[in-house]
Design a protein around this motif. Structure first.
Motif, mmCIF file in Angstrom:
data_model
loop_
_atom_site.group_PDB
_atom_site.id
_atom_site.type_symbol
_atom_site.label_atom_id
_atom_site.label_comp_id
_atom_site.label_asym_id
_atom_site.label_seq_id
_atom_site.Cartn_x
_atom_site.Cartn_y
_atom_site.Cartn_z
ATOM 1 N N GLU A 1 -7.642 5.554 6.507
ATOM 2 C CA GLU A 1 -7.065 6.804 6.971
ATOM 3 C C GLU A 1 -7.440 7.083 8.413
ATOM 4 O O GLU A 1 -8.477 6.632 8.906
ATOM 5 C CB GLU A 1 -7.478 7.966 6.074
ATOM 6 N N SER B 1 1.254 5.468 1.103
ATOM 7 C CA SER B 1 0.903 6.266 2.280
ATOM 8 C C SER B 1 1.183 7.739 2.030
ATOM 9 O O SER B 1 2.054 8.097 1.231
ATOM 10 C CB SER B 1 1.703 5.792 3.511
ATOM 11 N N SER C 1 -3.693 2.130 -6.917
ATOM 12 C CA SER C 1 -4.848 2.738 -7.571
ATOM 13 C C SER C 1 -5.068 2.247 -8.995
ATOM 14 O O SER C 1 -6.161 2.393 -9.539
ATOM 15 C CB SER C 1 -4.701 4.264 -7.579
ATOM 16 N N TRP D 1 -3.550 3.701 1.007
ATOM 17 C CA TRP D 1 -4.440 3.196 -0.028
ATOM 18 C C TRP D 1 -3.764 2.097 -0.834
ATOM 19 O O TRP D 1 -2.544 2.063 -0.994
ATOM 20 C CB TRP D 1 -4.908 4.321 -0.933
ATOM 21 N N TRP E 1 0.833 -1.193 0.000
ATOM 22 C CA TRP E 1 0.000 0.000 0.000
ATOM 23 C C TRP E 1 0.871 1.247 0.000
ATOM 24 O O TRP E 1 2.020 1.230 0.414
ATOM 25 C CB TRP E 1 -0.928 0.018 1.219
ATOM 26 N N LYS F 1 -3.078 8.948 5.409
ATOM 27 C CA LYS F 1 -3.916 8.218 4.463
ATOM 28 C C LYS F 1 -3.120 7.078 3.845
ATOM 29 O O LYS F 1 -1.982 7.259 3.407
ATOM 30 C CB LYS F 1 -4.433 9.137 3.357
ATOM 31 N N SER G 1 -9.031 2.327 0.798
ATOM 32 C CA SER G 1 -8.213 3.294 1.530
ATOM 33 C C SER G 1 -8.498 3.175 3.015
ATOM 34 O O SER G 1 -9.598 2.798 3.421
ATOM 35 C CB SER G 1 -8.489 4.726 1.050
ATOM 36 N N TYR H 1 -12.324 3.463 6.761
ATOM 37 C CA TYR H 1 -11.939 2.473 5.754
ATOM 38 C C TYR H 1 -12.974 2.486 4.645
ATOM 39 O O TYR H 1 -14.179 2.373 4.904
ATOM 40 C CB TYR H 1 -11.856 1.083 6.390
#
Length: 210
Positions: A103, A74, A94, A91, A72, A89, A101, A162
């Motif tokens: 956060e 950040s 993408s 995620w 992931w 955050k 995501s 989330y």
């Protein structure tokens, strides 16, 4: 025929070498595809499969932190007008669905609870959990899960959220583990262990109430 024999042997040797190189190339490509597919399966995981690892803990300048799932991305978000606030955050990649995501944000004031929020235990203390789920309608609308957890720590209010772009009605257990890695301030020493499932609310996937 006698003069052509060495030439034919050389030609056959060349063809044999080319075939061998081609076979090796195909085999290496096959192995690379398998490795790439395995990596992408892990990298596309909007629901992490591995346990939280302290080596991936992300710290905010204000002192709070949370562990990032493997693969992931950040981003630390700072509030220039309010240095003690901000968020982190995380995620999933993408470019590969499904997207997700996670956060955490430090709030300026006590949040207003939504009507369907219910009290749960988070890290052994009271918290308020809101789960919003939308069913999948078609290929372009794959469903949506939004989880919001609000709580108080060190005389401050916090939000952990989330979002998952998938038809998922409950919080995955592994995601709850990552939520529980939240720390409101820098620990005096490195936390022990890799996280764990504790105080699961009733709408966590796989949970069985007694």
């Amino acid at each position: 025929m006698t003069f052509d024999s060495p030439r034919q042997e050389r030609l056959a040797s060349i063809v044999s070498h080319v075939a061998l190189i081609a076979s090796i190339t195909v085999f290496i490509t096959f192995l690379c595809r398998i490795a790439e597919h395995t990596l992408h399966r892990r990298a596309t995981s909007a629901i992490p499969t591995e346990r939280p690892n302290e080596g991936r803990r992300i710290f905010h300048p204000a002192g709070f932190s949370i562990i990032r799932p493997d693969f992931w991305k950040s981003k630390v978000i700072e509030d220039r007008d309010h240095p003690g606030l901000g968020g982190i955050k995380l995620w999933s990649p993408s470019n590969l669905p499904p997207g997700a995501s996670l956060e955490v944000a430090k709030l300026r004031s006590e949040p207003t609870l939504q009507s369907h929020a219910h009290e749960v235990r988070f890290q052994g203390q009271p918290a308020w959990l809101t789960i919003t789920h939308h069913d999948q309608e078609d290929f372009e609308q794959p469903g949506q899960l939004t989880v919001e957890l609000t709580f108080s720590r060190d005389d401050s209010y916090w939000l952990v959220r989330y979002d998952l772009q998938r038809d998922q009605p409950a919080i995955p257990k592994r995601v709850w583990e990552y939520m529980e890695t939240f720390l409101s301030r820098v620990p005096k020493r490195k936390p022990l262990g890799n996280g764990g499932v504790r105080n699961l609310p009733s709408r966590v996937e796989g949970w069985r109430g007694g």
